[in-house]
Design a protein around this motif. Structure first.
Motif, short mmCIF file in Angstrom:
data_model
loop_
_atom_site.label_atom_id
_atom_site.label_comp_id
_atom_site.label_asym_id
_atom_site.label_seq_id
_atom_site.Cartn_x
_atom_site.Cartn_y
_atom_site.Cartn_z
N ARG A 50 0.83 -1.19 0.00
CA ARG A 50 0.00 0.00 0.00
C ARG A 50 0.87 1.25 0.00
O ARG A 50 0.60 2.23 -0.67
N LYS A 51 1.97 1.20 0.79
CA LYS A 51 2.87 2.34 0.79
C LYS A 51 3.56 2.48 -0.56
O LYS A 51 3.80 3.57 -1.05
N ILE A 52 3.88 1.33 -1.19
CA ILE A 52 4.53 1.38 -2.49
C ILE A 52 3.60 2.02 -3.51
O ILE A 52 4.02 2.81 -4.35
N ASP A 53 2.28 1.70 -3.43
CA ASP A 53 1.33 2.36 -4.34
C ASP A 53 1.39 3.86 -4.18
O ASP A 53 1.32 4.61 -5.15
N ARG A 54 1.52 4.32 -2.91
CA ARG A 54 1.60 5.76 -2.69
C ARG A 54 2.92 6.30 -3.25
O ARG A 54 2.99 7.38 -3.78
N MET A 55 3.99 5.51 -3.12
CA MET A 55 5.30 5.97 -3.58
C MET A 55 5.35 6.12 -5.09
O MET A 55 6.04 6.98 -5.63
N THR A 56 4.59 5.27 -5.83
CA THR A 56 4.67 5.34 -7.28
C THR A 56 4.12 6.64 -7.82
O THR A 56 4.42 7.03 -8.94
N SER A 57 3.30 7.32 -7.01
CA SER A 57 2.78 8.60 -7.47
C SER A 57 3.80 9.72 -7.29
O SER A 57 3.59 10.83 -7.77
N VAL A 58 4.89 9.42 -6.58
CA VAL A 58 5.89 10.44 -6.31
C VAL A 58 7.21 10.14 -7.03
O VAL A 58 7.83 11.02 -7.61
N PHE A 59 7.62 8.87 -7.00
CA PHE A 59 8.90 8.48 -7.59
C PHE A 59 8.68 7.82 -8.95
O PHE A 59 7.83 6.96 -9.08
N PRO A 60 9.45 8.18 -9.98
CA PRO A 60 9.38 7.47 -11.26
C PRO A 60 9.92 6.06 -11.10
O PRO A 60 10.63 5.75 -10.16
N ILE A 83 -4.40 7.99 13.03
CA ILE A 83 -5.05 7.33 11.90
C ILE A 83 -4.55 7.96 10.61
O ILE A 83 -3.89 9.00 10.62
N ALA A 84 -4.86 7.33 9.49
CA ALA A 84 -4.49 7.88 8.19
C ALA A 84 -5.44 9.00 7.80
O ALA A 84 -6.55 9.11 8.32
N ALA A 85 -5.00 9.85 6.88
CA ALA A 85 -5.84 10.92 6.35
C ALA A 85 -6.70 10.38 5.22
O ALA A 85 -6.26 9.56 4.41
N GLU A 86 -7.93 10.84 5.17
CA GLU A 86 -8.89 10.39 4.17
C GLU A 86 -8.94 11.39 3.01
O GLU A 86 -8.94 12.60 3.22
N LYS A 87 -9.02 10.87 1.79
CA LYS A 87 -9.15 11.74 0.62
C LYS A 87 -10.62 12.12 0.46
O LYS A 87 -11.49 11.27 0.30
N LEU A 88 -10.89 13.42 0.50
CA LEU A 88 -12.24 13.93 0.31
C LEU A 88 -12.23 14.99 -0.78
O LEU A 88 -11.29 15.77 -0.89
N ASP A 89 -13.27 14.99 -1.57
CA ASP A 89 -13.37 15.98 -2.65
C ASP A 89 -13.96 17.28 -2.10
O ASP A 89 -15.07 17.68 -2.45
N ASP A 124 -3.61 17.86 0.95
CA ASP A 124 -3.41 16.68 0.12
C ASP A 124 -3.27 15.46 1.03
O ASP A 124 -2.36 15.40 1.86
N ASP A 125 -4.16 14.48 0.91
CA ASP A 125 -4.11 13.33 1.78
C ASP A 125 -2.83 12.52 1.59
O ASP A 125 -2.31 11.92 2.53
N ARG A 126 -2.28 12.51 0.36
CA ARG A 126 -1.05 11.76 0.12
C ARG A 126 0.12 12.35 0.89
O ARG A 126 0.92 11.62 1.49
N GLU A 127 0.23 13.67 0.88
CA GLU A 127 1.29 14.32 1.63
C GLU A 127 1.10 14.11 3.13
O GLU A 127 2.06 13.84 3.86
N SER A 128 -0.15 14.22 3.60
CA SER A 128 -0.43 13.99 5.02
C SER A 128 -0.04 12.58 5.41
O SER A 128 0.58 12.36 6.47
N ASN A 129 -0.37 11.61 4.58
CA ASN A 129 -0.08 10.22 4.91
C ASN A 129 1.41 9.90 4.84
O ASN A 129 1.89 9.02 5.55
N ARG A 130 2.13 10.59 3.99
CA ARG A 130 3.58 10.40 3.99
C ARG A 130 4.17 10.83 5.34
O ARG A 130 5.02 10.15 5.91
N ARG A 131 3.71 11.98 5.83
CA ARG A 131 4.19 12.44 7.14
C ARG A 131 3.75 11.49 8.25
O ARG A 131 4.54 11.11 9.12
#
Length: 515
Positions: free
Chosen positions: A58-68, A230-236, A242-249
């Motif tokens: 799951r963390k790797i999925d998040r990482m693919t959006s940041v790292f090529p 807890i993790a941050a939730e993505k809400l529109d 940004d939930d991705r940045e929050s979850n990285r922290r």
């Protein structure tokens, strides 16, 4: 051109490297790879995904959006090389790190334990829904546990803002004789980012060591569980972080919490970040704003926290509503004891004021007696919780006949001591009041609403017209606060002129049972 690998693809590619590493390691060497060795955690978690791993798909999925993808492949190679080298060079050190302390695998409770929740908003808002505490009593019905929520929004390990003379954490934990402490920290601290990790680890170490040195309940050091954010939730919703940045922290701070707790004998760590990261990916709305759980969120979190503290075996099957109702009633009374409004009069600057006729009692005397009564009322409700948890019947009406009496205060109104301050009790009618106005040319005054037509707006303290011409009125007949056992009667009322004659003709209670 493909710019990134999915979590599954990357896991397969990194897993190949890990398998090669394992093939080159003697079995005896790999046996020495433990969760205490961060490099080994990083590589071997990809293939086996253990709960203690620091990298998951799951963390790797998040990482693919940041790292090529090429960066990730280089990262894979680097991880493999470093892991192999460190395991060969420092096997003893890795083993030593992992066995330097024995963190608890589950929280052990005893009959009569007094459990206190401390920390940030995640802890504080639990009391308003009662799901976790309901599971707690359902799991341990014969333990007759006492639970007190001392959570306070925005609390951090070293920053806990309170009003004058509110009392620090030790004061309240001592008062509640805490045997068990559930500490919820890490979210607010995470805003310091990667630069704050070292300081946070030191703060957490100090907190753990100082807490374990205390004897709040007179039965020795408290048992301690450290609970991750807890993790941050993505809400529109526009404007949310940004939930991705929050979850990285949050991932970084959760990992620091895990490693820090592992160095302390008998302390339990509960990871709420990873389980909630999976839940919040399911597009089910569990938060109000991405970070603070709503009722559905707390209901979903309760069994996760329960299992993290006590294990999956023996978990209650659901939330008995009769039990939760008793929990909520107790929490309501305790909240008004711990977080009493108008603390300035209870323990602050006006607490020691004395009044006529004989100046024999202070504000503190009167209002601390009310908090004592709330403590006694909470004890009565604890007994009802235990009875319901054990399957016994309880009366529909709560018996408070054993609580202490209120301190009666004689009014000094009309005794002459406040001469010139009391004014008059002869109130003018709305029409008489209008006749007293002096208006400039071109102005006109009329009565839009009064207590004659709308008694529900008695004790109005604030009002405001909205853009639709409706008058919103805040009414506080309970001023200056909640008196134990009395109904909440403060309210917000909306008055509306529906026929355009300049006078309100409808009244709607927008919110009631306030204080």
């Amino acid at each position: 051109m493909k710019t990134g690998y999915s979590g599954t693809e990357l896991q397969r590619k990194l897993g190949t490297g890990v398998q090669n590493l394992r093939a080159n390691h003697p079995q005896s060497q790999s046996d020495r790879v433990t969760p205490g060795c961060p490099p080994c955690q990083g590589a071997f978690a990809v293939a086996s995904a253990p709960i203690t791993g620091s990298i998951s798909s799951r963390k790797i999925d998040r990482m693919t959006s940041v790292f090529p993808s090429d960066s990730l492949l280089r990262m894979k190679g680097l991880i493999s090389i470093l892991t192999c080298s460190l395991c060969l060079l420092l096997p003893a050190a890795a083993q030593s790190t992992s066995t330097s302390a024995s963190p608890s695998s589950s929280l052990q409770l005893q009959k009569g334990d007094r459990i206190c929740l401390i920390g940030n908003t995640l802890a504080e808002r639990m009391q308003h829904f009662g799901y976790f505490e309901t599971l707690l009593h359902a799991r341990f019905p014969e333990h007759e546990l006492v639970v007190r929520n001392l959570g306070f929004s925005a609390d951090e390990l070293v920053l806990r803002s309170r009003s004058l003379n509110f009392g620090d954490a030790d004061h309240h934990l001592t008062k509640e004789k805490a045997d068990v402490i559930l500490a919820f920290f890490g979210f607010n601290e995470s805003f310091d980012g990667a630069d704050g990790l070292e300081a946070f680890a030191k703060q957490l170490t100090t907190f753990i060591e100082e807490t374990l040195a205390k004897n709040y309940g007179g039965r020795g050091a408290p048992r301690l569980a450290i609970i991750s954010p807890i993790a941050a939730e993505k809400l529109d919703i526009a404007g949310l972080p940004d939930d991705r940045e929050s979850n990285r922290r949050l991932s970084l701070y959760t990992d620091v919490m895990r490693r820090t707790v592992a160095q302390h004998e008998g302390v339990l760590f509960v990871d709420l970040f990873e389980p909630t990261l999976a839940l919040l990916d399911e597009k089910s709305r569990l938060t109000m704003n991405g970070i603070h759980l709503n009722e559905a969120g707390y209901k979903t979190l309760a069994p996760i926290l329960d299992a993290g503290l006590f294990g999956a075996e023996g978990a209650p099957a659901g939330f008995p509503e009769a039990l939760r109702s008793e929990v909520l009633e107790k929490n309501f009374q305790y909240f008004h004891r711990y977080r009493a409004v108008n603390g300035y009069y209870i323990y602050g600057g006006r607490s020691q004021l004395r009044f006529d006729p004989d100046k024999s009692i202070t504000n503190a005397d009167v209002m601390e007696r009310e908090r004592q009564i709330l403590d006694e009322m909470c004890a009565n409700r604890d007994a009802r919780i235990w009875a319901v948890a054990q399957g016994r019947e309880v009366p529909a009406e709560i018996d408070n006949s054993n609580v202490s009496p209120f301190i009666e205060v004689e009014s000094n109104f009309g005794l002459g001591s406040n001469k010139g301050k009391e004014g008059s009790v002869n109130y003018l009618s709305p029409e008489e009041t209008l006749s007293k106005f002096s208006l400039g040319r071109g102005y006109e005054a009329n009565v839009f609403a009064s207590e004659v037509d709308f008694p529900e707006i008695a004790n109005c303290v604030q009002m405001c017209f909205d853009s639709a011409g409706r008058l919103w009125v805040c009414c506080m007949p309970m001023y200056q606060g909640y008196k134990p056992g009395e109904a909440m009667t403060d309210k917000i009322v909306v008055l509306e002129d529906t026929d355009g004659d300049g006078r309100a003709d409808t009244s709607t209670v927008f919110a009631d049972d306030l204080h």
